[in-house]
Write an enzyme that holds these catalytic residues in place. Structure first.
Site, PDB file in Angstrom:
ATOM      1  N   TYR A 136      13.582   1.291  -3.333  1.00 56.09           N
ATOM      2  CA  TYR A 136      14.293   0.091  -2.903  1.00 56.09           C
ATOM      3  C   TYR A 136      15.547  -0.125  -3.756  1.00 56.09           C
ATOM      4  O   TYR A 136      15.478  -0.745  -4.828  1.00 56.09           O
ATOM      5  CB  TYR A 136      13.398  -1.144  -3.049  1.00 56.09           C
ATOM      6  CG  TYR A 136      12.151  -1.170  -2.196  1.00 56.09           C
ATOM      7  CD1 TYR A 136      12.030  -0.389  -1.054  1.00 56.09           C
ATOM      8  CD2 TYR A 136      11.084  -1.992  -2.543  1.00 56.09           C
ATOM      9  CE1 TYR A 136      10.881  -0.433  -0.276  1.00 56.09           C
ATOM     10  CE2 TYR A 136       9.933  -2.049  -1.768  1.00 56.09           C
ATOM     11  CZ  TYR A 136       9.838  -1.261  -0.631  1.00 56.09           C
ATOM     12  OH  TYR A 136       8.702  -1.315   0.131  1.00 56.09           O
TER      13      TYR A 136
ATOM     14  N   LYS B 141       8.101   5.175   0.752  1.00 56.06           N
ATOM     15  CA  LYS B 141       8.149   3.941   1.513  1.00 56.06           C
ATOM     16  C   LYS B 141       9.567   3.403   1.405  1.00 56.06           C
ATOM     17  O   LYS B 141      10.057   3.154   0.298  1.00 56.06           O
ATOM     18  CB  LYS B 141       7.150   2.928   0.954  1.00 56.06           C
ATOM     19  CG  LYS B 141       7.066   1.610   1.715  1.00 56.06           C
ATOM     20  CD  LYS B 141       6.087   0.668   1.014  1.00 56.06           C
ATOM     21  CE  LYS B 141       6.041  -0.684   1.722  1.00 56.06           C
ATOM     22  NZ  LYS B 141       5.316  -1.690   0.927  1.00 56.06           N
TER      23      LYS B 141
END
Length: 265
Positions: free
Chosen positions: A146, A177
């Site tokens: 992220y 992810k």
């Protein structure tokens, strides 16, 4: 050496796709996340939900795993986490080792990095040790990638998400992810630059409507993602099991959104 990507797929994608029920939110956002569906405050409820929905795994922090994990669903032990009370440059450091995760029954470990943060060097440095231990113990490493801080103004911008995917590949992820870009075409580029590493779409905050989230999931699968790692968009709903089963029809059953919504677009 064991092929850890293949090991991840054998455990968490037995049907060729994957739905992971993420539940590391208590440390990240606090118990306010559980208020929409008070049952979700109970980790036992989350395990039961994942089991009854036929999901491929759950994500727990170490304290939850110590007290609630029963082996009924494969476990991804999240090794790091930060609180929503912290207001500085993004950083998340480990509170659990790979060896401890295995002792708690984990089939994989997870670690979040914030590329772009003034502390990215520290997370990358810690990740080096975690990757070494993951290889030593033959356990897959899933990286939450992220980008935040620094020059990052939009976490879901296609170029930012693609960069996140490439970083996860480069630093040794066995699965990753990442955020959804908003459409299949741009997300497919992120999947492509991830190379051999399976991509899981991050579920993110609960959407205004079920249809909105289902369209995101369908788009990610269409773009080549292995599946999704979703939390709030399932267990914040009062009819969580019903929605989980609808989600399964898209991910595992290749159905279109219009089909699972009974013909209503």
């Amino acid at each position: 050496m064991v092929d850890l990507i293949e090991k991840f797929l054998r455990t968490f994608a037995r049907r060729g796709r994957s739905i992971i029920l993420a539940y590391d939110h208590g440390i990240e956002h606090g118990p306010a996340d559980f208020m929409d569906n008070p049952d979700s405050a109970d980790p036992g409820y989350i395990l039961k939900l994942a089991r009854e929905a036929g999901f491929d795994g759950v994500v727990f922090q170490r304290g939850v795993a110590e007290k609630y994990y029963d082996g009924s669903v494969p476990l991804i032990l999240k090794l790091n986490g930060k609180t929503g009370l912290y207001n500085g440059e993004p950083i998340s450091v480990a509170n659990c080792s790979v060896e401890e995760a295995i002792s708690l029954g984990a089939s994989a470990v997870g670690y979040t990095i914030y590329p772009g943060s003034g502390y990215e060097w520290r997370m990358f440095e810690e990740l080096r040790t975690i990757k070494r231990d993951a290889l030593r113990f033959d356990i897959p490493l899933i990286i939450w990638s992220y980008p935040r801080g620094g020059k990052v103004t939009n976490e879901t911008a296609p170029e930012v998400v693609a960069y996140a995917a490439r970083i996860a590949l480069e630093v040794g992820a066995d699965a990753m992810k990442i955020k959804y870009t908003g459409d299949p075409k741009t997300f497919s580029w992120a999947v492509k630059v991830a190379g051999k590493v399976p991509v899981l779409m991050s579920g993110g905050p609960k959407t205004r409507t079920e249809e909105e989230f289902l369209r995101q999931v369908y788009g990610a699968i269409e773009a080549g993602a292995l599946g999704i790692a979703v939390g709030r968009n399932v267990w914040q709903r009062r009819d969580a099991l019903k929605f989980a089963r609808v989600l399964s029809e898209i991910v595992y059953g290749n159905k279109k959104v219009v089909e699972v919504l009974g013909g209503q677009s």
